[in-house]
Each structure stands twice: as structure tokens, then as C-alpha cells.
Design an enzyme around this catalytic site. Structure first.
Site, PDB file in Angstrom:
ATOM      1  N   GLY A  23       0.831  -1.203   0.000  1.00 45.35           N
ATOM      2  CA  GLY A  23       0.000   0.000   0.000  1.00 45.35           C
ATOM      3  C   GLY A  23       0.866   1.254   0.000  1.00 45.35           C
ATOM      4  O   GLY A  23       2.063   1.210   0.304  1.00 45.35           O
ATOM      5  N   CYS A  24       0.247   2.366  -0.337  1.00 44.76           N
ATOM      6  CA  CYS A  24       1.008   3.610  -0.474  1.00 44.76           C
ATOM      7  C   CYS A  24       1.487   4.117   0.891  1.00 44.76           C
ATOM      8  O   CYS A  24       2.677   4.374   1.084  1.00 44.76           O
ATOM      9  CB  CYS A  24       0.174   4.661  -1.193  1.00 44.76           C
ATOM     10  SG  CYS A  24      -1.507   4.877  -0.546  1.00 44.76           S
ATOM     11  N   TYR A  25       0.574   4.261   1.849  1.00 43.21           N
ATOM     12  CA  TYR A  25       0.992   4.683   3.189  1.00 43.21           C
ATOM     13  C   TYR A  25       2.011   3.705   3.784  1.00 43.21           C
ATOM     14  O   TYR A  25       3.046   4.124   4.316  1.00 43.21           O
ATOM     15  CB  TYR A  25      -0.215   4.802   4.121  1.00 43.21           C
ATOM     16  CG  TYR A  25      -1.095   6.009   3.926  1.00 43.21           C
ATOM     17  CD1 TYR A  25      -0.576   7.303   4.013  1.00 43.21           C
ATOM     18  CD2 TYR A  25      -2.459   5.875   3.696  1.00 43.21           C
ATOM     19  CE1 TYR A  25      -1.403   8.414   3.863  1.00 43.21           C
ATOM     20  CE2 TYR A  25      -3.286   6.982   3.545  1.00 43.21           C
ATOM     21  CZ  TYR A  25      -2.760   8.255   3.633  1.00 43.21           C
ATOM     22  OH  TYR A  25      -3.578   9.351   3.492  1.00 43.21           O
ATOM     23  N   THR A  70       4.164   1.741   2.371  1.00 44.21           N
ATOM     24  CA  THR A  70       5.484   1.882   1.753  1.00 44.21           C
ATOM     25  C   THR A  70       6.276   3.004   2.413  1.00 44.21           C
ATOM     26  O   THR A  70       7.447   2.841   2.780  1.00 44.21           O
ATOM     27  CB  THR A  70       5.337   2.159   0.238  1.00 44.21           C
ATOM     28  OG1 THR A  70       4.703   1.039  -0.383  1.00 44.21           O
ATOM     29  CG2 THR A  70       6.691   2.407  -0.414  1.00 44.21           C
ATOM     30  N   SER A  71       5.617   4.150   2.577  1.00 34.92           N
ATOM     31  CA  SER A  71       6.335   5.292   3.160  1.00 34.92           C
ATOM     32  C   SER A  71       6.664   5.058   4.626  1.00 34.92           C
ATOM     33  O   SER A  71       7.723   5.459   5.107  1.00 34.92           O
ATOM     34  CB  SER A  71       5.508   6.572   3.003  1.00 34.92           C
ATOM     35  OG  SER A  71       4.375   6.552   3.845  1.00 34.92           O
TER      36      SER A  71
END
Lengths: 342, 342, 342, 342
Positions: free
Chosen positions: D147-149, D151-152
Site C-alpha cells: 500500500g502507499c501509506y 510503503t512510506s
């Protein structure tokens, strides 16, 4: 009709004071200084104000002595404000929008900002947060208007701090501000092209609003709190959203936590406590003097989210609210208008 | 591997050249000058380029003599470029992104920009619009890269002008540009706070791109056209949309008009003619070298809408396209990539 | 205290009426309908209004008969408004913000919008542009509030049209609008991601505001004008900038042209004529009822640039101005506030 | 030439896969499905792609059986993806961009997303974060793209977690995402007007990416970490900035902390560790597959800031990186291009 003078009126907080006071029923601006624009009609610098201040020219700040006003706003940068405030106080009650008189402790000021030139006034200055110090503000000769980030952070956590609930060292203030917080000077970092698609943290662990937040939460808590503060830059003009995290000394139920905030703010017209599960959006306070607050608790861990317009409740609106209190006017005068949410 | 040098590489057109050339299969940047940042690694100034130019420092433009490159891009402002281009030409073929060599007529240049210091080169310089002058560009020693507004305006109307269809005095160029067109210097007008909620016309009737548009449409038409040009500022970083109006000498059917544009552009890989009823959006060309064009005709009145990225087809991409042509490389090299539309 | 009812109050023009009327000294909203949100407190739908309409629920539009108000605003979409206006007129004076009663000619309406269901009211309705029809508005039972684009276009060119100066077929209206003009319904084209980096022309040659602009400029000119109108979408929430071009029958000096506009607008509090060489910016009228106008002439060719907030002078502010006129209130009441320019 | 098929290609992650793969030297898209647009040429839906996929029509996802591809990307929403992935796996290696196969524990999935319909694949799926699981990805038949969140967040804290340094319960993930993270469906909350001047926290304490972050940091740490996660919405299209806070078990010097990150990432081409005192800005990674990371430590308290493009390293770029690894291609192919920072 109260006469107001604005020193350093050509920045954004000056513009905002002019905008708000244009509709004040009991006060009017009789003087607005600007070194850069002296002699220029205000609407030539701020075309939005055409029709409101057509006959008022920016005046030279050197002509300090000639000002006849009841209240003086200093909207000058920190460091510069302390040069003029002592002079202004000889004739006016003063509301200072800079950081110069917010810290009570001279050494702390010196450590973060450099040598103070009017430190003798630090003990007299009243920290101008009506929700905490309304009575003191009423009688004050010099009000230090709170910083934008501190306003959002203190209103978010003070109710818990005053109950002694926040565990030392646990408070984290993750704040996000619109670009106008950087002022009206042109810089590469705040240019449209650089800022409009960006979002970043800056001055991590070193922003000057840190000691101001610490001072007030420490007073509220009755003991050192040790906050961590990280500011960020949002690609909008106005608005601060603060997401404040803390660990409490004990668990609270949702309704216990809510009751604490109701007790603190139910009589405050400019703090709006949002219903359960709702959290603020800076757009919903834009152009207004409101501070919206949303609450979340999970055992002993709380997340409080607050939103203000950094130029209004975070600066000039707050200053007018203080003026209203100082002079016995309706505290809501010129301020109780709906946000321009879209 | 073609060696490229960029003079004045720390502005936005310089950044864009660096970005585009980072992925060029047959060319590489060996030198990039900047008076302000000389000695500084490129990624310290442009963090986006970290990983690409880690070992390249901005060099001092004074060290002009030491440059060993096949092609030199001058990305300096107009006025400054004419100081260095004659020197660069001694060793390199030159692509100049400033306005200094675009106008063929010295008097016109002098009237709009002030006294030219290298006017002897005006007759040699080739106007670098491949869609009109590809052959001349191929053999050119000095290419004057077109302006951003002119690129969008000329590509919109040249096909009709070349057919002699545009009525004299009828052409109106209503153009709208993103803020990056103003360059990387920090100014109040291009600051985030001032520009982000605004939209305005500026330099109405007096913008310096007017004579450039006139020159090229007049050449295309074989006679004076007399355009009116109004630029506007859009609150986006990139993109120019031009809405061009003209009255034709005779009525055309929709398909007759379309055929004229198909004839002009069917072999052009960077001009995309949109289907009937579709009109371009700057977002759909963002970050790319495309010019999208939409057509509308009602009797003898035409409306042509064109969209480019002002930093790519309006500047640095256009310059790389010219480099590719000059050196016999694939014209699409480093340029034929999809826009970043969202 | 004048009692106002708003029909279709959950769209952006409804929100804006609620916002503006919240501070009206002589009027208050007693009813606001919404099919979608009936029974819901207004601040739950519009959190910005928390503290202002806490006790007012959106009501069911079916309960039309029970409304006790002095004035009814219809903020419903065109087509829907004509269904309720005849009913509303039985008890209230009505200000309709839709397009339903703006065109005097039934056939024109039918051609652009489809069959009109209350065409008998077209001849009675007064076109609500105070700068042209103040006296008629004063006595009107039904006011057709002008469209957003037409307001900006008509105020820009009417002074020249009334002098018979505009050459037939020469007027071009190149307008640019913020996204709120598309209303509050969620669509892909007006989503943040699609719109925020874009700028485009749309409905080229076919936008429904064309006949409205033609009608009013034709009346002003005393003869058919034949305008071309191209709308564009700006990535901002609020604001319309119109760049209007025309060829005059004769040349005018700059001061002759200015005198014509001074004559037309010197008594108008909401039209601000900018000084020579200054042109409007939508940011300088944001949130306000002002229309700013800038002038340029070169021989017989004029460029007039006007700026309004599409939701205020382009819709709800205009409607409140009309209400003030109809009921003999101060025309500026609730409206004469400075724009939120940043 | 590797043949790729994209299922659910008409959303933003689909568009982004098409954009990135258009320039892949060793792979090409042979099929792209869309229920909504089946039979429509891709450039009619995505005009930016005109010139790249002119001959490819969106195909009907029902025709699953006919696909001849080497790799299948599923860009469908969670819940829908698990319906097609088992089928796809019969013929293709699969990279799933939804949340369906990221969680290893079925009960956790069911608790946050509802009953899983292909839970037997959860144990086989490899979590597709190359910086942690490159070897497993190489041999995987089914890769669950992060997921995007997450990953960060994971890239920010995993190096400390793997050293066992993070105190349980101390990690706070304060993340801010651009609007494209919400997908291409039109909603009021993600409309331009509602989102463009706003900034808000949402799903406080309840966002579905929480268990994914917990799972991976727990694996890294070798024991439960207990993160608090608050997502916010930034008014930009692309980008996630995560400000991660943690308390360590012991104090570290600045250089000790930096060494831990250098050890973790010095061989990673898509993680860029910023110099001391520098912090990332989402604009500097826009349109690219980079994750920029900045570090701050004060005693035992760390603040790590990371930035990615949510559609690239947070979704489609990450997926192409995984494809490159799975098929033995250059891991950087089609991905190692400079960000479009302005």
C-alpha cells in the site's frame, strides 16, 4: 469610536487587520505605517481594499510621535517590534503580533531569538490567549498576541494539561501550516512554482515556536511537559492543522475526555468542539476566527486535531479579539462571521 | 555520445534541460554553469536530480573558454544571452533559449528589448520551430529557440495563415500561462500566496512576445496580419493554453478546416490534433513535448485552442528536439514520453 | 426583520446565501430546503456554518405550502426551478438564481434549454442586474438573477454597447471560471485530481450563457451584436475573469473610453473601475460582491477585463443585492465587506 | 519482449501502469481491461496517452480466459481483486496492487476488510517491498504490491525496527497523502472545490493500512510494535509525506543513526537518503519511483520523514519494479527517470 493604529501594516497580518477592522462597528483604523509604501494609498498596495481605505495613505513609521490612537497594533517582525513597542506604550495600549513579548523568560528568548532589547517589559506583557487569560487581557497595557502554531497547539492540549493528565515527554505536536505563515516577503521556497505541488517538514526539532508551546502547556500542567514539535508546509494560503498526540497518566473513556473539553470551551464562542468521529478541516475555518477541535482516545492515548486560520485566530483576528476584550467591546465584534469554506 | 553544455543552468529552463537530457540515449550534459551556485553539486540545488548528476558541479560561467562540448544551450535571460552566444559559437553549435535571436529585424528587437549587442547574428539565426523550419534547423549553427507563448500561438494559426485564409487584423491570441513562465526568481507577484487563488491578465497590449508571433504569422501568411495578444496567469506551475480567434476570408466547412491541419501536422510526432468536439487541456500535455490542438469553425469564424507545457515544448523540450535535428539523432529521443497528466 | 426562504439550499449557491445572510442586519433565513438532507441540521452538511444555523434543519421541499417568508430564493437547477417558482409566487416575492427566467424569448429558451413549463412568467420576470435595471428590480415580483458569465461579460461591455460603439460581429468574450461554477455535484471532470493541474476551454461555441449575453448586449446596443463566447475552467474554487474584445465604430482616446465607464459606474458601489494600466485579478474580489474592471484601447480596438466572484456577484451576493433593492433595504447590507484576497 | 496485461486499467493505478510501461524497453502492454470503457480506445479515456496506445482498446474483463500475457497486474479494488487473481494465476505470474494479499493473517484481513474469498493464497503471496524481500519476489508467483501509506511508513522505520531499537508502543505514523490516493471515482470529498483549500485528518485511529504497517514493522522488529497511524489529505494530486516518530530503547548519536540507514539502503537505487539537516519534499519525488528519507534524532527520540509519489513508489512504479525483479530484467528499467519536481 475606538481609534486604531497599525505599525508595519503592509505585511499579511497588517492586511488582515485592515480587512477585519473595515467592518468593525466600534473601531476604525486611523493610521497604518509602512516604510516601503509610505505615502501610497492603501488600495494601491492592496487592491482588494479599494472602496474601504481610499483616503488613507501608508504613513512613515518614523512619525511615531504624531500618532493619536487608543490602541496600537504592532505587526512588525520579531526583533523590530521590541524597538517600537516601548515608545508606543507611552501613549497607547499595545497589542503586539510579533514573538517579542510572548516568552516570560528572558534567557529563553535570548537563546531562541537573540538578545532582547526591551526585556523589562516581558514580565508585564500578558499572553493574549483569551481562552486562558481573558481577565488578565482585560486590564493589560501590553498584550503579546500568540503565535499561529502555538494557538493551535495550546488550544488542543491545554484542557488535558490543566487536569494534569499528560505524561511528561509524551506530547507530540505535528503541525501543518499554509504558506501565508511565512509572511509577504518573496522567497524561492514560498514561490508558487516551488510550493504548489510540495509538502514538506521544515525546521524539524528547531522551530522557534517550540518554547512558546512549552511555556504555556507547562503553565497549564503545572510542570515541565517536554513537547516535540514538527511544522510542515501545506500548499494552501491559509490554515493550520495540528495533530497533537499524547499519552495520559490514566485511561479515559471517550465521554470523560469530551467532558473535559466541554468544561474548558463551552463558553467560548470561537472554539467549536466537533461531534464524536468528526475532525476539523482547515477549509471550514478559513477567513474566520474559529478554532475547530476533534477528539480521539484509545485507552490512555489521545489524538487531538485542531484547525485555525493562521492569519485570523492565528494572528489578526486573535488580535482584534484581544482589542475587544481590552476595551470592553463585544468580544465577537467584527469577528463572528462564517468561514469562507469554499 | 554528444556532449552538451548548459549556460545559465540554474533557472527553470536549465533544470528542465537537465531533467530531459538525463534520459537521452545519445547525449549527456558535461557542463552546467551558474554564477550563483558555482562549485555546488547540482543535486544540492535541485534535490529532484539526486542520483543523476551527483558528480557534476555547477561551473563558473566565466570559464567559458574551457568548455569542450558539441552543443551549447544558452538558458540565460534575454540581454545576457547575446553577451555569451558569439563566444560560444566559436567552438559550438548553439541553441539559444532566450529571446535574443528570435526576431529577424534589428529595429523591432531594439524597440521591444533595447539595443542589441550582437545584431550581426540575427540574420544567421534560424527560428527553431521544427514544424515550420526543420530543414533550416538541420544545418543551423545558431538556433533561436521559440518563445513559449509564440510556440502555442504559431502552431495554432500557421496552417490557416499559410493558406492565406486569415483576414488582416482579425487574429486575437488569448493566452494563459502557468507561473513557471515567469522564471525562478522570487517575486511577490509569483509567490504562492499571491498567485494561488488568482487569475489575471497582464501586460495587456504590451507583451514582448507580440512581435515574435507577428513575425512568424506574417511570414506564414505572406503579409502583415496584425495580431492582438493578451497573456494571463494561471495558478498552475506548467502549461500554456492559447485560445486563438480569427475571421477567415471565406467560409470553410468543418472538414475543410480539419484537412488543412491534417496536411500541416500529420507527419509531426509532437503535434496531436484532437478529434472533432474535443479541446485540449494543459494537464494532458504536462511534462511532455506535445502540442495538442482543437478546432472549431462557425462559418468564417474560427476558434483554435492549443496546449503545450511551457517548459517543454515551450522551451527545453523544444530545444532538445532542435538538438536532435541538428545532430541527426532520432528527433524523438528523450522526448517521446507520456505526459504526467495527473 | 425580513424573513427569507431558500429552496435548494444544499448546493453552493445555497451555501453562499446562508453564509451572506448570516450577517445581514435586516434579514434572516427562516427556511432552507433540501431533498437530499431534509431533517438534517445545516451545520452537519456545512460544518463552516456551525454556530450560525445550529437550530435550523433542512426542510423538505415538498412542504412548499407551509413556508412563511417575505422573500423566496430559488437556488434550484434550471428546469427544476420553473416547477416551484409559480407556486412560490403565490405567497412570496421570488429571486430565482437559475437560468429559467432570464431569457425573455420563449423560443430562445426552448432552443437552448428545452421546453419551458412556466413560459407565461418570462415577460414578467425582471433581469436582476441592478447596474442596468435597478428601478425595475425595485418593483419586481419575480427577479431572474443573472448568470455568472453573463454578469462579468455584460458589465464589461454594456457601457460601450449603450453608446452604440461596438461593431456588429466583433465582440469576443473569452471567459475563465473557477470550478465552483459547475456546482456541488461530484463529477470526474471537477474532481481535484483531474482539475487541479488543468486549464481548458469547454463547450466552445455552444455554452448556454451565450444567448443571455447576447440578449442583454443587444438590448443595450439597440440592435443585434453577435457575440462569440468561449468559457474556460481555472483551477481555483471561485472567480470569473472575462477578457472581452471588441472593435469599435470609431477610434476613442483612452480618456474618452474611461469617461464612458465613469459615467456608467461612478454611482455603483459594487463596480470598481481600476486605474489606467491596472487590470483585475479574481483574487482581489474573492468572497465579495465587487466587479473589478480594467480598460485598454488601441485605436478602435478595445480590451475590457472584468473580474467577479462567481458565487457572490455571479450568484448569491447578486441575489442579496436584489433582495435589498426589492425591499428598500440598504443595497450594501451584508455585502459591503472586503474581499478575502489571500 | 515481456507481455503484460492490466486488469482494471481505467483507474489511476491503471493509468500509471500504462504511462510507465509505455517507455519500458523490455515489456509492453498487450491487454488492458475496463468494464466501464470496454471497446473504447485508451486515448479516448486518457487523452494524455494519445500517440502511445492508439490501437489498443479497453477489453472486457469477462474475457479473462483469452489473455496471453507473461505477467498480469491486477489494479482492481480490494475485494474485487481476490475474485480474479486465482483465475489469473492459472496462466500468469501476478502482481496485485490491491490490499487483498498483503496481510498474512486471514483473521486480520477479515476483521479489517470483510470475509476473504481466496484466503488460501495468503500464505503464498509475497509482500512486494524489494528493499525487504527482493529474493522472495524474484521467485514469486503472486506478489502483493504494498500500500502507499505502508510503503512510506515501513521504509521510514524498518531500519530501526530491524535493529530492535524501537520501544514498543512509541511509534506514531503521521502521514499526509495527495488526493489521487482516493482513486478515480468522483466523490464530493475529493472534488476540487471541497479539497483544494482544505487539509484534514481522516479515519483517525481506524484506517485500513494500520494492520499492514503493523505486520511489516512487527516482522522487522521481531515482536509487536503497536503503531498509531493518522492519515491526512493534502491538496495536491500526488505524493505522500510520512512523519514517523519513535522512542528508542537507547540513545543514538546522529552518526550512529545515519549508519543504520546507510547500511539498510546504500545499495538501493530508489531510496535516497538525504544529508543531515535536509528533509524530503513530495515535489522532489513527483512522478518518480524514489523514496526520499530525512533523519532527526534527539537523544532517544527520533523523527524520520519519508516522501514518495503515492502512484509510483506507492503503487504502479513499485509494481513495475517488482515485475523487473520477477523476470530478471534491469530493476531500474522504465523507472530510473528524474522526478517532475515543478
Amino acid at each position: 469610536m475606538l481609534k486604531a493604529a497599525i505599525f508595519g501594516a503592509s505585511g499579511y497580518t497588517g492586511l488582515e487587520l485592515l480587512r477585519i477592522l473595515a467592518n468593525h462597528p466600534d473601531a476604525k483604523v486611523v493610521e497604518a505605517t509602512s516604510r516601503q509604501y509610505k505615502g501610497t494609498p492603501i488600495p494601491e498596495v492592496f487592491p482588494a481594499l479599494r472602496g474601504f481605505y481610499d483616503d488613507l495613505l501608508f504613513s512613515d513609521p518614523e512619525d511615531l510621535g504624531s500618532v493619536k490612537a487608543d490602541v496600537a497594533f504592532s505587526a512588525m517582525p520579531h526583533g523590530a517590534s521590541q524597538d517600537v513597542v516601548p515608545e508606543l506604550l507611552k501613549k497607547n495600549r499595545v497589542i503586539d503580533l510579533s514573538a517579542d513579548f510572548r516568552l516570560h523568560d528572558k534567557d529563553t528568548y535570548n537563546a531562541w531569538y537573540g538578545e532582547h532589547k526591551a526585556a523589562h517589559l516581558l514580565s508585564e506583557a500578558v499572553y493574549g490567549l483569551p481562552e486562558l487569560y481573558r481577565k488578565d487581557i482585560k486590564g493589560a497595557r501590553l498584550v503579546a498576541n500568540p503565535g499561529c502554531y502555538p494557538t493551535s497547539a495550546i488550544l488542543a492540549l491545554a484542557p488535558l494539561a490543566k487536569k494534569g493528565l499528560i505524561k511528561t515527554g509524551s506530547a507530540i505536536i505535528d503541525s501543518k501550516s499554509g504558506v501565508s505563515g511565512a509572511g509577504r516577503g518573496a522567497t524561492l521556497a514560498t514561490s508558487f512554482v516551488e510550493a504548489s505541488s510540495g509538502f514538506k517538514a521544515y525546521k524539524v526539532g528547531s522551530h522557534r515556536h517550540t518554547p512558546e508551546i512549552e511555556q504555556e502547556l507547562t503553565i497549564a500542567a503545572g510542570g515541565q511537559l517536554g513537547v516535540r514539535f514538527t511544522p510542515h508546509l501545506i500548499p494552501v494560503s491559509r490554515g493550520i492543522l495540528t495533530t497533537a498526540y499524547a499519552e495520559l497518566n490514566r485511561t479515559l473513556s471517550n465521554s470523560e475526555m469530551r467532558d473535559i473539553y466541554i468544561e474548558a470551551y463551552s463558553n467560548e464562542r470561537f472554539v467549536r468542539l466537533l461531534p464524536d468521529g468528526s475532525f476539523p478541516d482547515i477549509s471550514q475555518v478559513r477567513g474566520s476566527n474559529f478554532c475547530d477541535i476533534g477528539l480521539f482516545i484509545d485507552g490512555s492515548r489521545v489524538t487531538v486535531v485542531s484547525a485555525i486560520d493562521n492569519l485570523v485566530k492565528g494572528a489578526s483576528g486573535h488580535a482584534v479579539q484581544n482589542m475587544n476584550i481590552m476595551f470592553g467591546l463585544d468580544e465577537k465584534a467584527a469577528l463572528f462571521t462564517p468561514p469562507l469554506s469554499i
